[in-house]
Design an enzyme around this catalytic site. Structure first.
Site, short mmCIF file in Angstrom:
data_model
loop_
_atom_site.label_atom_id
_atom_site.label_comp_id
_atom_site.label_asym_id
_atom_site.label_seq_id
_atom_site.Cartn_x
_atom_site.Cartn_y
_atom_site.Cartn_z
N ASP A 1 58.65 11.13 60.20
CA ASP A 1 59.60 11.80 61.07
C ASP A 1 59.74 11.07 62.40
O ASP A 1 60.84 10.83 62.89
CB ASP A 1 59.12 13.24 61.32
CG ASP A 1 60.25 14.16 61.66
OD1 ASP A 1 59.98 15.22 62.23
OD2 ASP A 1 61.41 13.81 61.37
N ASP B 1 60.59 21.80 59.45
CA ASP B 1 59.50 22.08 60.39
C ASP B 1 58.77 23.35 60.03
O ASP B 1 57.54 23.39 59.97
CB ASP B 1 60.04 22.20 61.81
CG ASP B 1 60.66 20.92 62.29
OD1 ASP B 1 61.66 20.99 63.02
OD2 ASP B 1 60.13 19.86 61.93
#
Lengths: 160, 399
Positions: free
Chosen positions: B197, B320
């Protein structure tokens, strides 16, 4: 403040009780006579006419768009989707709550509410009969229909 | 006076906004912890799953720790490689304006998660609690749940509360599935995803950065699964608090697309005068579903990253939610002490990310800080804190 003075006016004119407010307001009563019918109709519901038809208020739909949405939700709910009817009622809760507002949306929302209650009553009665009745009522078929046996039989827990 | 008003309004609204994003994250984590504690499928099922994440190495309890670590590393590398490939595919599709296809795909994957994963977890719960429901009722309820969920994800105008709940539920279901992976693989995968990420968003060639730049230049929304918080209704100016967004309609007709720094235009809704600084960035990371032996199943469109939604509220990617919950769920499989430590670490990480967001005004990933802090706290708790607490309580010294 305007609303309260009108309500006091209306109440005092109905009951004919001379109150302070009535004494002050009565001389002007004739001038405001034509406002009375509107006051009577709006004070029949417990609060002001809501501005937005959806529960999200200004973040939700406008009144024109709401008609299409309410109609589509009501229609799709007939495909064995009572939850969609429930969502429809939840979304247009102001429409249900205030009986005289939004006349174009109201039939669909009321229809959804009735449909949801009827469907869930039928489903609940069947489910409770099944759970409580058990094998005494259904005999051999109960074992075949109950979900955990079905899952074992078809190996449904191994799909993912 | 105006500055005072603005200062008080920032303080007044910022806390509420943070609470509105931390609450669903906490609910998601709590649900996964509860599911993990109730269902306890670690031993029996996890050894039999075959997914992309375990394609390289299937963990065996008899292997040495170094072998397990190597195997987990291999698994994670494969997973990250597949995720990178799919994200580049997503960028390509978005570049060729296949937005409709992406939307349909999103709805389809939501149906898969809610219908199949939800159904399976429901069956687990029924088996554990011996709840005598019949198959017709169960199927009907499940179909209702899944189809209304597809509506919630698909349609733009739907009750906000229902959409938010379905997002959290999708996060819970996917996170629970991820916790069924073997232990070492899960931890190394979490760290690998955090690093991926970081790289994908901040490096110039990263797929997520490309996606964000494309979305900015076209002034479009990326079709993906994102949790959007309810915007704050500012009582002072009687409108929703607006933030300067990347995708502002630039009144001066400036055709350049800027990739760093906020655009100077300001968005006004009605009589809103409260314009504050903010960011928007949406990042997407596809989630891989389980693979059967004879083929690849279609993938989820998840999203990671923090940004601003079209209504000006805070937006957090579903990826997330999922990875935070996987971390906490895995911690729950050991003990509740690690759960508390990891929960605090993740919330602290989220807070730090929000501060960095306000500071740098750039596209920022939400995973790295929280996940790395969470893993660190897990290891520290397991190695040091547990020993300390157990010794103290068994000697009746504390607690």
């Amino acid at each position: 403040m305007m609303e309260r003075s009108r309500e006091i006016m209306e109440r005092s004119s109905e009951e004919g009780i001379p109150s302070e407010a009535a004494v002050l307001i009565n001389p002007r009563h004739d001038q405001n006579a034509n406002l009375n019918p509107i006051i009577a109709s709006s004070s029949s519901s417990s609060s002001l006419r809501p501005e937005w038809p959806t529960i999200d208020g200004p973040l939700g739909l406008s009144e024109q768009d709401s008609v299409g949405y309410a109609r589509k939700f009501f229609g799709f709910g007939f495909l064995l989707l009572p939850l969609l009817w429930a969502v429809n009622c939840y979304y247009f809760w102001p429409v249900l709550r205030h009986s005289t507002s939004f006349p174009r949306i109201r039939p669909y929302v009321v229809g959804s509410a009735i449909g949801f209650t009827v469907f869930s009553a039928m489903l609940a009665s069947w489910a409770v009969t099944f759970t409580v009745g058990g094998e005494r009522l259904f005999g051999h078929a109960w074992d075949e229909l109950v979900m955990y046996n079905v899952a074992d039989r078809y190996g449904l827990t191994g799909i993912f | 006076m105006d500055r005072n008003q603005r200062n008080t309004s920032i303080l007044h609204t910022l806390g509420e906004e943070i609470v509105r994003i931390i609450t669903p994250v906490s609910i998601c984590m709590l649900s996964v912890v509860i599911l993990v504690s109730i269902l306890d499928t670690d031993s029996s099922i996890s050894s039999s799953i075959s997914t992309i994440a375990t394609i390289a190495y299937t963990e065996d309890t008899s292997d040495s720790e170094w072998d397990k670590f190597k195997g987990a590393l291999l698994n994670s590398l494969v997973f990250v490689a597949v995720v990178t490939a799919v994200t580049f595919l997503l960028v390509l599709l978005f570049y060729f304006n296949c937005t409709k296809f992406l939307k349909y795909y999103m709805g389809f994957s939501a149906f898969l998660v809610l219908g199949f994963m939800g159904g399976e977890i429901g069956i687990f719960l029924i088996q554990v609690f011996k709840f005598a429901i019949d198959c017709f009722t169960y199927l009907l309820l499940l179909l209702n749940f899944a189809i209304v969920g597809v509506f919630a994800v698909f349609m733009s105008k739907f009750p906000i509360f229902v959409t938010q709940s379905y997002m959290v539920v999708i996060g819970v279901l996917t996170a629970y599935w991820f916790t069924m992976l073997p232990e070492w693989t899960t931890w190394v995968l979490l760290v690998a995803m955090a690093l991926y990420d970081l790289a994908a968003v901040l490096l110039p060639g990263g797929p997520l950065r490309l996606l964000v730049e494309l979305a900015i230049s076209r002034d479009e929304d990326i079709p993906a699964l994102v949790y959007e918080a309810r915007p704050i209704f500012d009582p002072g100016s009687n409108t929703t608090v607006q933030r300067r967004t990347w995708r502002d309609r630039d009144r001066r007709g400036n055709p350049e697309s800027q990739t760093t720094g906020p655009q100077v235009g300001s968005e006004t809704v009605g009589s809103s005068q409260n314009v504050e600084e903010g960011n928007v960035h949406e990042l997407s990371v596809p989630l891989i579903e389980r693979v059967r032996d004879h083929g690849l199943q279609p993938e989820n469109l998840g999203i990671e990253g923090i940004g601003l939604g079209s209504l000006g509220a805070i937006k957090l990617g579903l990826g997330d939610f999922i990875f935070y919950s996987v971390l906490v769920g895995r911690a729950a499989m050991y003990d509740f002490m690690t759960v508390y430590a990891c929960y605090l670490a993740i919330i602290a990480g989220l807070g730090i990310t929000l501060i960095l967001l306000a500071l740098y005004q750039k596209a920022l990933p939400a995973l790295p800080v929280s996940v790395l802090l969470g893993v660190l706290f897990y290891v520290l708790t397991r190695v040091f804190l547990e020993e300390f607490v157990v010794q103290c309580s068994s000697k009746l010294l504390m607690f």
